[in-house]
Design a protein around this motif. Structure first.
Motif, PDB file in Angstrom:
ATOM      1  N   ILE A 177       0.806  -1.157  -0.124  1.00 34.07           N
ATOM      2  CA  ILE A 177       0.063  -0.016   0.070  1.00 34.07           C
ATOM      3  C   ILE A 177       0.886   1.260   0.019  1.00 34.07           C
ATOM      4  O   ILE A 177       0.569   1.999  -0.844  1.00 34.07           O
ATOM      5  N   THR A 178       1.871   1.385   1.043  1.00 35.87           N
ATOM      6  CA  THR A 178       2.563   2.572   1.156  1.00 35.87           C
ATOM      7  C   THR A 178       3.517   2.686  -0.199  1.00 35.87           C
ATOM      8  O   THR A 178       3.927   3.664  -0.596  1.00 35.87           O
ATOM      9  N   ASN A 179       4.056   1.684  -0.859  1.00 34.55           N
ATOM     10  CA  ASN A 179       5.152   1.485  -1.993  1.00 34.55           C
ATOM     11  C   ASN A 179       4.208   2.340  -3.059  1.00 34.55           C
ATOM     12  O   ASN A 179       4.751   3.061  -3.809  1.00 34.55           O
ATOM     13  N   THR A 180       3.096   1.684  -3.079  1.00 38.55           N
ATOM     14  CA  THR A 180       2.249   2.207  -4.496  1.00 38.55           C
ATOM     15  C   THR A 180       1.829   3.594  -4.244  1.00 38.55           C
ATOM     16  O   THR A 180       1.847   4.238  -5.178  1.00 38.55           O
ATOM     17  N   ALA A 181       1.760   4.131  -2.995  1.00 37.20           N
ATOM     18  CA  ALA A 181       1.250   5.452  -2.714  1.00 37.20           C
ATOM     19  C   ALA A 181       2.339   6.334  -2.979  1.00 37.20           C
ATOM     20  O   ALA A 181       2.365   7.447  -3.543  1.00 37.20           O
ATOM     21  N   GLY A 182       3.630   5.791  -2.741  1.00 41.35           N
ATOM     22  CA  GLY A 182       4.919   6.576  -3.131  1.00 41.35           C
ATOM     23  C   GLY A 182       5.081   6.802  -4.483  1.00 41.35           C
ATOM     24  O   GLY A 182       5.261   7.749  -5.136  1.00 41.35           O
ATOM     25  N   GLY A 183       4.679   5.473  -5.407  1.00 41.62           N
ATOM     26  CA  GLY A 183       4.956   5.657  -6.720  1.00 41.62           C
ATOM     27  C   GLY A 183       3.874   6.645  -7.398  1.00 41.62           C
ATOM     28  O   GLY A 183       4.106   7.573  -8.248  1.00 41.62           O
ATOM     29  N   MET A 184       2.555   6.674  -7.026  1.00 41.00           N
ATOM     30  CA  MET A 184       1.636   7.668  -7.310  1.00 41.00           C
ATOM     31  C   MET A 184       1.941   8.858  -6.928  1.00 41.00           C
ATOM     32  O   MET A 184       1.577   9.973  -7.424  1.00 41.00           O
ATOM     33  N   THR A 185       2.498   9.048  -5.718  1.00 42.31           N
ATOM     34  CA  THR A 185       3.126  10.572  -5.210  1.00 42.31           C
ATOM     35  C   THR A 185       4.027  11.136  -6.322  1.00 42.31           C
ATOM     36  O   THR A 185       4.050  12.409  -6.450  1.00 42.31           O
ATOM     37  N   GLY A 186       5.056  10.156  -6.720  1.00 46.95           N
ATOM     38  CA  GLY A 186       6.098  10.662  -7.610  1.00 46.95           C
ATOM     39  C   GLY A 186       5.537  10.842  -8.941  1.00 46.95           C
ATOM     40  O   GLY A 186       5.838  11.822  -9.501  1.00 46.95           O
ATOM     41  N   PHE A 187       4.581  10.402  -9.398  1.00 52.87           N
ATOM     42  CA  PHE A 187       3.729  10.469 -10.443  1.00 52.87           C
ATOM     43  C   PHE A 187       3.038  12.064 -10.619  1.00 52.87           C
ATOM     44  O   PHE A 187       3.232  12.550 -11.447  1.00 52.87           O
ATOM     45  N   MET A 188       2.450  12.111  -9.391  1.00 48.61           N
ATOM     46  CA  MET A 188       1.890  13.410  -9.253  1.00 48.61           C
ATOM     47  C   MET A 188       2.847  14.708  -9.449  1.00 48.61           C
ATOM     48  O   MET A 188       2.824  15.733  -9.859  1.00 48.61           O
ATOM     49  N   ALA A 189       3.966  14.260  -8.484  1.00 52.78           N
ATOM     50  CA  ALA A 189       5.106  15.468  -8.235  1.00 52.78           C
ATOM     51  C   ALA A 189       5.860  15.633  -9.724  1.00 52.78           C
ATOM     52  O   ALA A 189       6.424  16.874  -9.946  1.00 52.78           O
ATOM     53  N   SER A 190       5.758  14.682 -10.462  1.00 52.15           N
ATOM     54  CA  SER A 190       6.464  14.703 -11.742  1.00 52.15           C
ATOM     55  C   SER A 190       6.110  15.790 -12.495  1.00 52.15           C
ATOM     56  O   SER A 190       6.755  16.560 -13.361  1.00 52.15           O
ATOM     57  N   GLU A 191       4.654  16.250 -12.543  1.00 50.46           N
ATOM     58  CA  GLU A 191       3.960  17.486 -13.333  1.00 50.46           C
ATOM     59  C   GLU A 191       4.672  18.519 -13.014  1.00 50.46           C
ATOM     60  O   GLU A 191       5.161  19.501 -13.835  1.00 50.46           O
ATOM     61  N   TRP A 192       5.231  18.943 -11.813  1.00 50.75           N
ATOM     62  CA  TRP A 192       5.568  20.007 -11.280  1.00 50.75           C
ATOM     63  C   TRP A 192       7.218  20.143 -11.657  1.00 50.75           C
ATOM     64  O   TRP A 192       7.737  21.016 -12.290  1.00 50.75           O
ATOM     65  N   ILE A 193       7.895  18.678 -11.722  1.00 52.37           N
ATOM     66  CA  ILE A 193       9.537  18.410 -11.775  1.00 52.37           C
ATOM     67  C   ILE A 193       9.517  18.610 -13.376  1.00 52.37           C
ATOM     68  O   ILE A 193      10.679  19.711 -13.846  1.00 52.37           O
ATOM     69  N   SER A 194       8.471  18.425 -14.464  1.00 53.84           N
ATOM     70  CA  SER A 194       9.132  18.403 -15.662  1.00 53.84           C
ATOM     71  C   SER A 194       8.768  19.872 -16.441  1.00 53.84           C
ATOM     72  O   SER A 194       9.177  20.150 -17.291  1.00 53.84           O
ATOM     73  N   ARG A 195       8.147  20.872 -15.343  1.00 56.73           N
ATOM     74  CA  ARG A 195       8.115  22.084 -15.788  1.00 56.73           C
ATOM     75  C   ARG A 195       9.444  22.924 -15.884  1.00 56.73           C
ATOM     76  O   ARG A 195       9.739  23.767 -16.587  1.00 56.73           O
ATOM     77  N   HIS A 196      10.477  22.230 -14.993  1.00 50.66           N
ATOM     78  CA  HIS A 196      11.588  22.915 -14.736  1.00 50.66           C
ATOM     79  C   HIS A 196      13.007  22.143 -15.579  1.00 50.66           C
ATOM     80  O   HIS A 196      13.896  22.206 -15.552  1.00 50.66           O
ATOM     81  N   LEU A 197      12.293  21.006 -16.318  1.00 47.98           N
ATOM     82  CA  LEU A 197      13.194  20.206 -17.163  1.00 47.98           C
ATOM     83  C   LEU A 197      13.051  20.334 -18.760  1.00 47.98           C
ATOM     84  O   LEU A 197      11.885  20.257 -18.976  1.00 47.98           O
ATOM     85  N   PRO A 198      14.040  19.630 -19.363  1.00 51.98           N
ATOM     86  CA  PRO A 198      13.700  19.535 -20.751  1.00 51.98           C
ATOM     87  C   PRO A 198      12.559  18.565 -21.200  1.00 51.98           C
ATOM     88  O   PRO A 198      12.655  17.577 -20.440  1.00 51.98           O
ATOM     89  N   ARG A 199      11.853  18.662 -22.112  1.00 51.71           N
ATOM     90  CA  ARG A 199      10.638  17.725 -22.460  1.00 51.71           C
ATOM     91  C   ARG A 199      11.361  16.544 -23.113  1.00 51.71           C
ATOM     92  O   ARG A 199      12.058  16.668 -24.323  1.00 51.71           O
ATOM     93  N   VAL A 200      11.327  15.313 -22.466  1.00 48.72           N
ATOM     94  CA  VAL A 200      12.008  14.128 -23.121  1.00 48.72           C
ATOM     95  C   VAL A 200      11.572  14.037 -24.724  1.00 48.72           C
ATOM     96  O   VAL A 200      12.271  13.555 -25.528  1.00 48.72           O
ATOM     97  N   ASP A 201      10.335  14.219 -24.748  1.00 52.77           N
ATOM     98  CA  ASP A 201       9.529  13.942 -26.153  1.00 52.77           C
ATOM     99  C   ASP A 201       9.924  15.010 -27.243  1.00 52.77           C
ATOM    100  O   ASP A 201       9.712  14.827 -28.498  1.00 52.77           O
TER     101      ASP A 201
END
Length: 360
Positions: A177-201
């Motif tokens: 449960i907690t590991n999966t919650a961590g993965g989804m937390t990272g997924f949501m945090a990635s939206e903010w992180i990606s604004r400050h990094l080059p777009r991979v695509d």
């Protein structure tokens, strides 16, 4: 508790160079096949992902028991299957008082709470990588995070898949449960992180592969793939006492097949390069000159030297031949290094044949 986390992390960093070495070959092949070149930013991300995965795995399985014939744990069951049981653990162990917010800071020193936070944080980078680099949806991230956590738990409860006589850690549904919650937390945090990094695509946007130089790393990889295929064939021909097996392979593979495929060998096809001569269609004479100098002259001289040693020719002749081959190979190595470090220089067999590599 911090010390127990630092040990696996330090081991991960120490063993990372070895893992990176084994990772590099498939990495290069995939990148050349998929993108046609190596993007440094993409490479850094993938090696960081490898380092993270090593840290995550080591944090789960280390420290190992002293022996594979370990003793069973003193527990009634190797599985904890009650969801959210960690809440009871925190309540039972905590010194926090709900009506006194000033005591909340104590959570940062309590084992049960820190264990939950660790399990959440363990897969946060995983979720970030999945969304930012691999561009997955939230559903795929959810199942990937759950799957990775389940892999960790099965690894623990099986004693690393039967290596150890008994499990040395438990399977805990709360970890899933907690590991999966961590993965989804990272997924949501990635939206903010990606604004400050080059777009991979967008990394390959406006890229003209025809203007990129074919690196010696790419050429060396093609060479290794070709001889990975040819060496077993050469050994079989030698065992069958076939006449001139080495020369036969060079003529058939590098003269004949490469001419038919217009400059392609198996290795070159894998890394998406081919030979180009003075015209769009490569000439047989260009291939004979190129590979004749490379494999029949340079390679042939070394093959003859090995043959002379095996057949124990005259000692004086072998001494002279050894000195000659040492000088010849030394000059060849210096010539290669000068070409590698000076892009304006051309290898002698390329200059004589008028051939070069292009990306396809």
């Amino acid at each position: 508790m911090l010390q127990s986390y630092l040990f696996p992390i330090s081991i991960a960093f120490l063993t990372f160079p070895v893992a990176a070495l084994f990772f590099t070959l498939p990495f290069l092949i995939v990148q050349y096949r998929k993108h046609g070149y190596i993007n440094k930013y993409r490479a850094i991300l993938l090696y960081l992902f490898l380092l993270y995965m090593m840290n995550a795995l080591y944090l789960v399985i280390l420290p190992l028991p002293a022996t594979i014939h370990n003793k069973p744990l003193h527990v009634s069951s190797y599985m904890q299957l009650i969801p959210f049981h960690f809440i009871q653990d925190i309540i039972r162990e905590t010194n926090v008082m709900i009506d006194r917010p000033a005591t909340y800071i104590r959570l940062l020193k309590e084992r049960a709470f820190l264990q939950v936070m660790f399990n959440v944080m363990l897969l946060v980078p995983f979720g970030v990588f999945l969304r930012y680099y691999f561009q997955v949806t939230w559903v795929k991230c959810l199942f990937a995070s759950l799957g990775l956590s389940l892999f960790f738990e099965i690894t623990q409860v099986t004693g690393i898949f039967g290596i150890y006589d008994y499990p040395y850690r438990l399977l805990d549904v709360d970890d899933l449960i907690t590991n999966t919650a961590g993965g989804m937390t990272g997924f949501m945090a990635s939206e903010w992180i990606s604004r400050h990094l080059p777009r991979v695509d967008k990394l390959d946007e406006n890229l003209d592969l025809t203007k990129k130089r074919v690196s010696y790393t790419r050429r060396a990889l093609a060479f290794l793939i070709d001889w990975f295929i040819l060496l077993p064939i050469l050994i079989v021909l030698i065992l069958l006492n076939s006449p001139y097996p080495y020369v036969s392979i060079i003529v058939i593979y590098f003269f004949g097949i490469t001419y038919v495929t217009n400059g392609l060998t198996a290795g070159k096809w894998v890394v998406r390069i081919r030979l180009k001569g003075s015209s769009e269609r490569i000439k047989l004479s260009e291939l004979v000159t190129r590979y004749g100098l490379l494999y029949l002259l340079v390679g042939g001289m070394n093959i003859f030297y090995i043959w002379a040693g095996i057949n124990q020719l005259s000692p004086l002749f072998l001494i002279v031949l050894t000195l000659g081959m040492f000088g010849f190979n030394l000059m060849s190595a210096i010539h290669l290094l000068r070409c590698v470090f000076n892009p304006k220089r051309t290898l002698f067999y390329e200059a004589k044949s008028g051939t070069s590599h292009v990306i396809i």
